[in-house]
Motif scaffolding. Structure first.
Motif, PDB file in Angstrom:
ATOM      1  N   ARG A 157       0.848  -1.183   0.000  1.00 22.73           N
ATOM      2  CA  ARG A 157       0.000   0.000   0.000  1.00 22.73           C
ATOM      3  C   ARG A 157       0.884   1.234   0.000  1.00 22.73           C
ATOM      4  NH1 ARG A 157      -3.942   2.588   4.678  1.00 22.73           N
ATOM      5  NH2 ARG A 157      -4.933   4.114   3.312  1.00 22.73           N
ATOM      6  N   LYS A 158       0.609   2.142  -0.919  1.00 21.25           N
ATOM      7  CA  LYS A 158       1.212   3.473  -0.904  1.00 21.25           C
ATOM      8  C   LYS A 158       0.082   4.444  -0.631  1.00 21.25           C
ATOM      9  CE  LYS A 158       4.778   2.672  -4.353  1.00 21.25           C
ATOM     10  NZ  LYS A 158       5.217   3.082  -5.695  1.00 21.25           N
ATOM     11  N   ARG A 159       0.253   5.256   0.395  1.00 21.29           N
ATOM     12  CA  ARG A 159      -0.757   6.261   0.732  1.00 21.29           C
ATOM     13  C   ARG A 159      -0.055   7.597   0.891  1.00 21.29           C
ATOM     14  NH1 ARG A 159      -3.338   6.949   6.548  1.00 21.29           N
ATOM     15  NH2 ARG A 159      -1.384   8.037   6.781  1.00 21.29           N
ATOM     16  N   ARG A 160      -0.629   8.604   0.277  1.00 21.48           N
ATOM     17  CA  ARG A 160      -0.113   9.946   0.446  1.00 21.48           C
ATOM     18  C   ARG A 160      -1.251  10.868   0.821  1.00 21.48           C
ATOM     19  NH1 ARG A 160       3.569   7.150   0.504  1.00 21.48           N
ATOM     20  NH2 ARG A 160       5.552   7.350  -0.573  1.00 21.48           N
ATOM     21  N   MET A 161      -0.990  11.675   1.833  1.00 19.09           N
ATOM     22  CA  MET A 161      -1.967  12.675   2.246  1.00 19.09           C
ATOM     23  C   MET A 161      -2.162  13.643   1.088  1.00 19.09           C
ATOM     24  SD  MET A 161      -2.674  11.787   5.353  1.00 19.09           S
ATOM     25  CE  MET A 161      -3.418  13.207   6.122  1.00 19.09           C
ATOM     26  N   VAL A 162      -3.365  14.155   0.936  1.00 23.03           N
ATOM     27  CA  VAL A 162      -3.622  15.155  -0.083  1.00 23.03           C
ATOM     28  C   VAL A 162      -2.678  16.319   0.160  1.00 23.03           C
ATOM     29  CG1 VAL A 162      -5.343  16.779  -0.960  1.00 23.03           C
ATOM     30  CG2 VAL A 162      -6.014  14.440  -0.385  1.00 23.03           C
ATOM     31  N   GLY A 163      -2.010  16.766  -0.891  1.00 22.26           N
ATOM     32  CA  GLY A 163      -1.070  17.867  -0.778  1.00 22.26           C
ATOM     33  C   GLY A 163       0.372  17.450  -0.579  1.00 22.26           C
ATOM     34  N   ALA A 164       0.630  16.159  -0.371  1.00 19.95           N
ATOM     35  CA  ALA A 164       2.013  15.697  -0.199  1.00 19.95           C
ATOM     36  C   ALA A 164       2.797  15.954  -1.482  1.00 19.95           C
ATOM     37  CB  ALA A 164       2.036  14.207   0.152  1.00 19.95           C
ATOM     38  N   PRO A 165       4.083  16.243  -1.355  1.00 25.36           N
ATOM     39  CA  PRO A 165       4.885  16.569  -2.533  1.00 25.36           C
ATOM     40  C   PRO A 165       4.900  15.480  -3.605  1.00 25.36           C
ATOM     41  CG  PRO A 165       6.123  16.993  -0.519  1.00 25.36           C
ATOM     42  CD  PRO A 165       4.841  16.343  -0.120  1.00 25.36           C
ATOM     43  N   ASP A 166       4.762  14.220  -3.209  1.00 24.39           N
ATOM     44  CA  ASP A 166       4.813  13.134  -4.191  1.00 24.39           C
ATOM     45  C   ASP A 166       3.451  12.494  -4.461  1.00 24.39           C
ATOM     46  OD1 ASP A 166       4.644  11.961  -1.704  1.00 24.39           O
ATOM     47  OD2 ASP A 166       6.114  10.401  -2.127  1.00 24.39           O
ATOM     48  N   THR A 167       2.377  13.219  -4.181  1.00 30.41           N
ATOM     49  CA  THR A 167       1.037  12.691  -4.414  1.00 30.41           C
ATOM     50  C   THR A 167       0.841  12.244  -5.860  1.00 30.41           C
ATOM     51  OG1 THR A 167       0.069  13.979  -2.638  1.00 30.41           O
ATOM     52  CG2 THR A 167      -1.434  13.239  -4.341  1.00 30.41           C
ATOM     53  N   ALA A 168       1.411  12.980  -6.801  1.00 31.16           N
ATOM     54  CA  ALA A 168       1.228  12.645  -8.215  1.00 31.16           C
ATOM     55  C   ALA A 168       1.738  11.252  -8.545  1.00 31.16           C
ATOM     56  CB  ALA A 168       1.906  13.677  -9.102  1.00 31.16           C
ATOM     57  N   THR A 169       2.769  10.776  -7.828  1.00 31.57           N
ATOM     58  CA  THR A 169       3.280   9.434  -8.115  1.00 31.57           C
ATOM     59  C   THR A 169       2.278   8.360  -7.708  1.00 31.57           C
ATOM     60  OG1 THR A 169       4.430   9.199  -5.999  1.00 31.57           O
ATOM     61  CG2 THR A 169       5.675  10.178  -7.829  1.00 31.57           C
ATOM     62  N   VAL A 170       1.453   8.651  -6.732  1.00 27.88           N
ATOM     63  CA  VAL A 170       0.442   7.687  -6.301  1.00 27.88           C
ATOM     64  C   VAL A 170      -0.816   7.820  -7.157  1.00 27.88           C
ATOM     65  CG1 VAL A 170      -0.945   6.910  -4.334  1.00 27.88           C
ATOM     66  CG2 VAL A 170       1.415   7.624  -3.988  1.00 27.88           C
ATOM     67  N   LEU A 171      -1.058   9.007  -7.698  1.00 29.36           N
ATOM     68  CA  LEU A 171      -2.224   9.204  -8.548  1.00 29.36           C
ATOM     69  C   LEU A 171      -2.082   8.509  -9.904  1.00 29.36           C
ATOM     70  CD1 LEU A 171      -3.085  12.957  -8.027  1.00 29.36           C
ATOM     71  CD2 LEU A 171      -4.576  11.023  -7.560  1.00 29.36           C
ATOM     72  N   ARG A 172      -0.867   8.286 -10.333  1.00 33.06           N
ATOM     73  CA  ARG A 172      -0.665   7.710 -11.661  1.00 33.06           C
ATOM     74  C   ARG A 172      -1.244   6.307 -11.727  1.00 33.06           C
ATOM     75  NH1 ARG A 172       2.769   3.849 -10.858  1.00 33.06           N
ATOM     76  NH2 ARG A 172       4.543   4.042  -9.496  1.00 33.06           N
ATOM     77  N   ALA A 173      -1.623   5.905 -12.901  1.00 31.09           N
ATOM     78  CA  ALA A 173      -2.141   4.543 -13.090  1.00 31.09           C
ATOM     79  C   ALA A 173      -0.968   3.579 -13.169  1.00 31.09           C
ATOM     80  CB  ALA A 173      -2.962   4.487 -14.374  1.00 31.09           C
ATOM     81  N   SER A 174      -0.964   2.578 -12.342  1.00 30.86           N
ATOM     82  CA  SER A 174       0.094   1.570 -12.325  1.00 30.86           C
ATOM     83  C   SER A 174      -0.382   0.320 -13.025  1.00 30.86           C
ATOM     84  CB  SER A 174       0.466   1.194 -10.903  1.00 30.86           C
ATOM     85  OG  SER A 174       1.010   2.298 -10.238  1.00 30.86           O
ATOM     86  N   GLU A 175       0.556  -0.391 -13.555  1.00 39.17           N
ATOM     87  CA  GLU A 175       0.256  -1.691 -14.138  1.00 39.17           C
ATOM     88  C   GLU A 175       0.451  -2.745 -13.063  1.00 39.17           C
ATOM     89  OE1 GLU A 175      -1.007  -2.306 -17.162  1.00 39.17           O
ATOM     90  OE2 GLU A 175      -1.107  -0.128 -17.312  1.00 39.17           O
ATOM     91  N   PRO A 176      -0.414  -3.743 -13.023  1.00 39.78           N
ATOM     92  CA  PRO A 176      -0.209  -4.818 -12.052  1.00 39.78           C
ATOM     93  C   PRO A 176       1.142  -5.486 -12.295  1.00 39.78           C
ATOM     94  CG  PRO A 176      -2.383  -4.967 -13.041  1.00 39.78           C
ATOM     95  CD  PRO A 176      -1.626  -3.927 -13.796  1.00 39.78           C
ATOM     96  N   SER A 177       1.790  -5.826 -11.210  1.00 38.33           N
ATOM     97  CA  SER A 177       3.094  -6.498 -11.329  1.00 38.33           C
ATOM     98  C   SER A 177       2.913  -7.991 -11.282  1.00 38.33           C
ATOM     99  CB  SER A 177       4.016  -6.036 -10.212  1.00 38.33           C
ATOM    100  OG  SER A 177       3.513  -6.483  -8.973  1.00 38.33           O
ATOM    101  N   GLY A 178       3.943  -8.691 -11.630  1.00 37.82           N
ATOM    102  CA  GLY A 178       3.902 -10.147 -11.650  1.00 37.82           C
ATOM    103  C   GLY A 178       4.124 -10.770 -10.291  1.00 37.82           C
TER     104      GLY A 178
END
Length: 174
Positions: free
Chosen positions: A150-171
């Motif tokens: 789980r990656k969780r970022r509070m709204v407004g965190a400097p790296d929020t955009a990295t969690v907002l991006r769509a990820s591909e499921p890993s193997g």
């Protein structure tokens, strides 16, 4: 299209929908077990090598990232967390996951992106404690879906955009 092909396509679509349903249920149980202080049930939702990588939400630095890896590290963290199972937590908090859920399943791994909120009751007042963006990774273990990261970022965190991006499921290595 012949009947066998149609049936195979329907079975595949049904399996995907069932996987998504089970993952949504897992997200719902995550919050419920946390709020009900059902610790063993909560830990059983995770893989043995789970990773939590979350903004602390603490007033002194709500964007500080706290990370732990594995069940033992999670148990240690939960035993000393500031929102421990004392008078301040048990029966007074509501963890809500699943708002704006996006789930992608790929075999025995999956990724979900969503928002989450934590409400807490202080006397007669109910206040918002946390609003965050999540990226959840899941792995099927012995036929059951489990949280692997789980990656969780509070709204407004400097790296929020990295969690907002769509990820591909890993193997299975997430």
């Amino acid at each position: 299209m012949d009947l066998e092909t149609r049936l195979a396509e329907l079975e595949s679509r049904l399996a995907e929908l069932e996987d998504e349903r089970r993952i949504r249920d897992l997200l719902a149980r995550y919050g419920y077990y946390a709020d009900a202080c059902l610790d063993e049930e909560y830990y059983a939702l995770f893989t043995d090598d789970c990773v939590m990588d979350v903004s602390s939400g603490r007033p002194e630095d709500p964007y500080e990232v706290i990370r732990w890896e594995g069940q033992e590290a999670m148990r240690n963290f939960m035993a000393v967390r500031t929102a421990g199972h004392g008078d301040g937590f048990a029966g007074r908090s509501l963890h809500m996951q699943g708002n704006n859920n996006s789930i992608r399943v790929d075999g025995d791994s999956a990724v979900a992106n969503n928002y989450s909120f934590i409400l807490h009751q202080d006397g007669a007042e109910i206040r918002l404690v946390s609003a965050s963006i999540n990226e959840w990774h899941f792995r099927r273990v012995d036929g059951e879906w489990r949280f692997s990261e789980r990656k969780r970022r509070m709204v407004g965190a400097p790296d929020t955009a990295t969690v907002l991006r769509a990820s591909e499921p890993s193997g299975g290595d997430a």
